[in-house]
Design an enzyme around this catalytic site. Structure first.
Site, mmCIF file in Angstrom:
data_model
loop_
_atom_site.group_PDB
_atom_site.id
_atom_site.type_symbol
_atom_site.label_atom_id
_atom_site.label_comp_id
_atom_site.label_asym_id
_atom_site.label_seq_id
_atom_site.Cartn_x
_atom_site.Cartn_y
_atom_site.Cartn_z
ATOM 1 N N GLU A 84 0.535 -1.304 0.329
ATOM 2 C CA GLU A 84 -0.196 0.041 0.020
ATOM 3 C C GLU A 84 0.559 1.377 0.189
ATOM 4 O O GLU A 84 1.840 1.872 0.932
ATOM 5 C CB GLU A 84 -0.913 0.015 1.404
ATOM 6 N N ASP A 103 -5.058 10.697 9.904
ATOM 7 C CA ASP A 103 -4.152 9.767 9.863
ATOM 8 C C ASP A 103 -3.416 10.860 11.482
ATOM 9 O O ASP A 103 -3.537 11.787 11.840
ATOM 10 C CB ASP A 103 -2.876 10.200 9.244
ATOM 11 N N TYR A 111 -10.731 -3.323 3.600
ATOM 12 C CA TYR A 111 -9.516 -3.243 4.466
ATOM 13 C C TYR A 111 -10.572 -2.710 5.819
ATOM 14 O O TYR A 111 -11.469 -2.305 6.298
ATOM 15 C CB TYR A 111 -8.999 -1.973 3.785
#
Ligand SMILES: Cc1ncc(COP(=O)(O)O)c(C=O)c1O
Lengths: 270, 406
Positions: free
Chosen positions: A49, A60, A175
């Site tokens: 990735e 994040d 995911y």
């Protein structure tokens, strides 16, 4: 069959789990990303990735946010990231590459132009953190038409209805975000993950990769036991940050980190 | 050139996924989707609930002090020599700005949803203060995220928030201003989504925020419309409001959207001038993109990275804008213009000296543009400026520009 599907199917046939490292393209410097990608493969990566840096990485934590800042300080653009994949493909035609990032750089490039360029460079999947399937109705078909797997996120808060709907929009793998939080937070609860992933497996035939919170061989094995693959991000990016001065040392450090994970995952086989 | 909007057109906006035409929507990571859908469902239910609306109206009347006056600025009108200038006095609200209308509404929502922990982002600190205020009143835990640069230039509001019992988190990432505060608020929300309610301070963010913040702020325009009819015997010819994220402007504009004769002017922060690139005027000089959960006009570079902004006023220092404004721009119903830092400061001084009303630097942008606009209009015409907040919080900035130590 896409390259991602092929790899995951082969692994499944071998009873093995996918090791999927994440690094931010352009960190610590755009010139070094391709080399680091090859290092990841040598250390046991099945799929890479590759993060596309964004100025406002809202999902994040500080580790990857700072990697974005380092990459952007060298002007790393989406076009450049695509070029890195093209370069990587010159010597590696097997390892699937998923671009992972935020929507706006793609929107700015233009979705069609982006999809064309990504497919041409040998990108295999697109994971856009801030693009739920509801907003992807126009975009995802552009990807699929070019054999780029649209990969969507599932979260602990995702309801059953949504798990089914999201899986229908996805290909390659889904995911699963292992906890409610940002990347780099250390709060994975393996039992909860096992329960939810078991549930997801009941609702979709797609392979399930689990990311967020996997930082060593132990967590990799624990999560690998209940999923089809593990995604390892912040701990690698942190290693890059701490060893950026010396490329050889950095490559060794990345290998030292991934290798035990590879072994731990493979020890689950049979 | 404006198009004719009808009630029917407006009632279909946003659509059930939060779109205003191509703008708006819900661009967030999956973890937040469930909370946003719950919030949307509950809000749409409560919006029709007379008890909820009565609780909201009661707080606006007795806690905020509404209705705020519509004041005829007679001397300013005379000095400007054009249209009648009227001021909608949101600066007189409790806590000193329009922001509190929204925080009252969202705190009520939080209470209905049983959330005990509140987070908010803030630029100028007005929304942070308004959030800390309602949290103090309701006994809720309050965390405010504020860019480190803004913590410095709005020190007074930082201290107010602390006195009110809020924890202020200085955000050191990115450009250290409002957009980065919003990033960190989103990060906190994703990490504490079970017990936390995010009170967004403007009409931006993912659906349903642009909808519900607009609804809570629309009290400004509803009052203005009625007060104009009562006090001036007619509707205004033009409304002028500053646009940061766009909440005071949409609150003022929304109840007038179908009144074709009323011209709408949203004033963005021109900073050092649009040509300089040092500004915060996405509607005037940006292009559509996706940030903070919605598609809207943004300031960005050619690679889609969000650009740094500049404005003398912290509350306008934001690279995006509420999606409904983007739609109003594209359909031509509202005009979006900008004034520079310097013009805004002149507006501040003029209103202060001529009417004894010290506007916030954000609101001063509206004042500055309205003075130019009114000067070119007929004496029997009427312009309403939304004075979105009072200027006390900006005294330090002004003094500094004047080279005075206080
Ligand atoms: C007094 C005042 N006016 C305007 C604004 C800008 O916000 P909005 O455009 O959402 O009204 C702010 C924001 O802090 C403010 O404090």
């Amino acid at each position: 069959m896409s390259r991602i599907e092929q790899v995951l199917q082969t692994l499944k046939g071998q009873g093995r789990k996918a090791l999927i490292p994440y690094i931010t393209a352009g960190d610590p410097h755009p010139d070094r990303t391709v080399e680091l990608m090859h290092t990841l493969v040598s250390a046991g990566a099945d799929i890479i990735e590759l993060g596309v840096p964004f100025s406002d990485p809202m999902a994040d934590g500080p580790v990857i946010a700072q990697a974005c800042e380092r990459a952007l300080s060298h002007g790393t653009s989406l076009r450049q990231v695509i070029a890195m994949v093209k370069e990587f493909r010159k010597t590696d035609n097997e390892t699937p590459v998923v671009l992972m990032g935020y929507l706006n750089p793609m929107e700015a490039m233009g979705y069609e132009a982006f999809a064309d360029a990504a497919a041409d460079a040998g990108v295999d999947g697109i994971l856009t953190v801030d693009l739920p399937p509801e907003e992807a109705e126009d975009v995802a078909p552009l990807f699929s038409a070019r054999n780029l797997d649209p990969i969507f996120l599932l979260a602990p808060t995702t309801t059953d209805d949504r798990i089914s709907a999201i899986s229908e929009h996805s290909s390659g793998y889904v995911y699963y975000v292992s906890f409610k939080g940002v990347t780099g937070a250390a709060k994975i609860n393996v039992e909860e993950v096992a329960e939810k992933v078991g549930h997801i497996h009941a609702l979709t035939a797609l392979p399930v990769g689990v990311g967020f919170g996997i930082r060593d061989a132990e967590t990799a094995a624990a999560v690998g036991r209940v999923s089809d693959g593990v995604i390892v991000g912040s701990v690698l990016v942190d290693t890059i940050a701490r060893n950026q001065a010396d490329t050889d040392q950095l490559k060794r450090a990345l290998t030292d980190l991934l290798h035990p994970m590879r072994e731990a995952l493979d020890s689950l086989a049979s | 050139m404006s198009v004719k909007l009808t009630k029917e057109m407006l009632s279909a906006l946003p659509d059930n996924r939060g779109h205003f035409g191509v703008f708006g929507g819900r661009f967030v990571s999956e973890t937040l989707m469930d909370s946003l859908m719950t919030l949307e469902r509950e809000y749409l239910r409560l919006k029709e609930d007379p008890d909820f609306q009565a609780a909201f109206d009661k707080d606006l009347a007795h806690y905020v002090g509404r209705p705020s006056p519509l004041y005829f600025a007679e001397r300013l009108t005379r000095e400007t020599g054009g249209a009648q200038i009227w001021l909608k006095r949101e600066d007189l609200n409790h806590t000193g700005a329009h922001k509190v209308n929204n925080t009252i509404g969202q705190a009520l929502l939080a209470a209905f949803l049983g959330k005990k922990r509140i987070i908010a982002e803030t630029g100028a600190g007005q929304h942070g203060v308004a959030t800390a205020t309602v949290c103090a009143r309701l006994g809720l835990e309050c965390h405010v995220f504020m860019g480190a640069e803004d913590v410095q230039r709005q020190a007074l509001n930082v201290y107010r928030m602390k006195l009110l019992g809020a924890q202020v988190h200085a955000v050191e990432s990115g450009t250290r201003t409002l957009k980065d505060a919003m990033n960190d608020a989103m990060r906190d929300w994703v990490s504490n989504v079970d017990d936390t309610f995010y009170i967004i301070g403007t009409v931006a963010g993912p659906h349903p925020y642009p909808l519900l913040v607009r609804d809570f702020q629309a009290v400004i325009g509803r009052e203005t419309r009625q007060q104009s009819l009562d006090q001036a015997g007619k509707l205004p010819d033009a409304l002028v409001a500053c646009v940061g994220g766009g909440s005071n402007a949409i609150g003022m504009f929304y109840p007038f959207l179908t009144d074709e004769s009323v011209e709408l002017y949203g004033v963005e922060a021109g900073g050092l001038g649009i040509e300089s690139g040092q500004h915060a005027a996405p509607l005037c000089a940006g292009r559509p993109g996706v940030l903070h959960g919605n598609r809207t006009y943004l300031m960005e570079d050619e690679n889609g990275q969000i650009a740094g902004t500049h404005s003398v006023s912290a509350g306008l220092d934001y690279p995006g804008v509420g999606p409904e404004h983007s739609w109003l721009k594209d359909v031509g119903r509202a005009n979006y213009v900008s004034v520079t830092d310097e013009e805004a400061l002149d507006g501040f001084r003029t209103l202060t000296r001529v009417e004894g009303i010290m506007p916030a630097l954000e609101s001063s942008h509206a004042v500055a543009y309205a003075l130019k606009l009114a000067a070119g209009m007929d004496k029997d015409q009427m312009v309403v400026i939304n004075v979105s907040g009072r200027g006390d919080k900006d005294i330090h900035t002004i003094a500094q520009l004047d080279g005075i130590e206080i």
